[in-house]
Design a protein around this motif. Structure first.
Motif, PDB file in Angstrom:
ATOM      1  N   GLU A  12       0.833  -1.200   0.000  1.00  0.00           N
ATOM      2  CA  GLU A  12       0.000   0.000   0.000  1.00  0.00           C
ATOM      3  C   GLU A  12       0.873   1.257   0.000  1.00  0.00           C
ATOM      4  O   GLU A  12       0.617   2.197  -0.747  1.00  0.00           O
ATOM      5  N   GLU A  13       1.921   1.266   0.798  1.00  0.00           N
ATOM      6  CA  GLU A  13       2.829   2.405   0.856  1.00  0.00           C
ATOM      7  C   GLU A  13       3.506   2.620  -0.500  1.00  0.00           C
ATOM      8  O   GLU A  13       3.645   3.751  -0.959  1.00  0.00           O
ATOM      9  N   HIS A  14       3.885   1.539  -1.142  1.00  0.00           N
ATOM     10  CA  HIS A  14       4.520   1.619  -2.460  1.00  0.00           C
ATOM     11  C   HIS A  14       3.572   2.222  -3.495  1.00  0.00           C
ATOM     12  O   HIS A  14       3.994   2.992  -4.349  1.00  0.00           O
ATOM     13  N   GLN A  15       2.303   1.904  -3.420  1.00  0.00           N
ATOM     14  CA  GLN A  15       1.322   2.362  -4.406  1.00  0.00           C
ATOM     15  C   GLN A  15       0.804   3.767  -4.119  1.00  0.00           C
ATOM     16  O   GLN A  15       0.264   4.425  -5.008  1.00  0.00           O
ATOM     17  N   ARG A  16       0.960   4.217  -2.890  1.00  0.00           N
ATOM     18  CA  ARG A  16       0.410   5.514  -2.478  1.00  0.00           C
ATOM     19  C   ARG A  16       0.928   6.641  -3.364  1.00  0.00           C
ATOM     20  O   ARG A  16       2.105   6.754  -3.635  1.00  0.00           O
ATOM     21  N   GLY A  17       0.012   7.449  -3.843  1.00  0.00           N
ATOM     22  CA  GLY A  17       0.356   8.601  -4.644  1.00  0.00           C
ATOM     23  C   GLY A  17       0.501   8.323  -6.133  1.00  0.00           C
ATOM     24  O   GLY A  17       0.617   9.249  -6.920  1.00  0.00           O
ATOM     25  N   ASN A  18       0.513   7.060  -6.521  1.00  0.00           N
ATOM     26  CA  ASN A  18       0.630   6.724  -7.942  1.00  0.00           C
ATOM     27  C   ASN A  18      -0.708   6.916  -8.641  1.00  0.00           C
ATOM     28  O   ASN A  18      -1.764   6.676  -8.066  1.00  0.00           O
ATOM     29  N   LYS A  19      -0.642   7.339  -9.866  1.00  0.00           N
ATOM     30  CA  LYS A  19      -1.836   7.473 -10.708  1.00  0.00           C
ATOM     31  C   LYS A  19      -1.728   6.446 -11.823  1.00  0.00           C
ATOM     32  O   LYS A  19      -0.694   6.338 -12.480  1.00  0.00           O
TER      33      LYS A  19
END
Length: 66
Positions: A12-19
């Motif tokens: 989840e942290e890795h994916q955070r902020g990705n579009k």
């Protein structure tokens, strides 16, 4: 079980902020993360479950303390 949860929190942290423009992009990102980081985390969790299961079977109990 904690290791598995920790792994998903790191994902989840890795994916955070990705579009992402598509579901395929999300899937590719998750696969890349899992190949780089996730596999060792989940492998350890499975090994821990295996050890607890073996203890449970050997002790003929339903629960095994740490």
């Amino acid at each position: 079980m904690y290791s598995i949860l920790r792994g998903f929190l790191q994902l989840e942290e890795h994916q955070r902020g990705n579009k992402f423009a598509s579901d395929n992009e999300v899937m590719q990102s998750v696969k890349q993360w899992f190949a780089e980081v996730g596999q060792p985390l989940f492998q350890k969790a499975v090994e821990m479950l295996e050890n607890r299961w073996e203890k449970c079977v050997l002790l003929l109990r339903d629960y095994v303390k740490k």
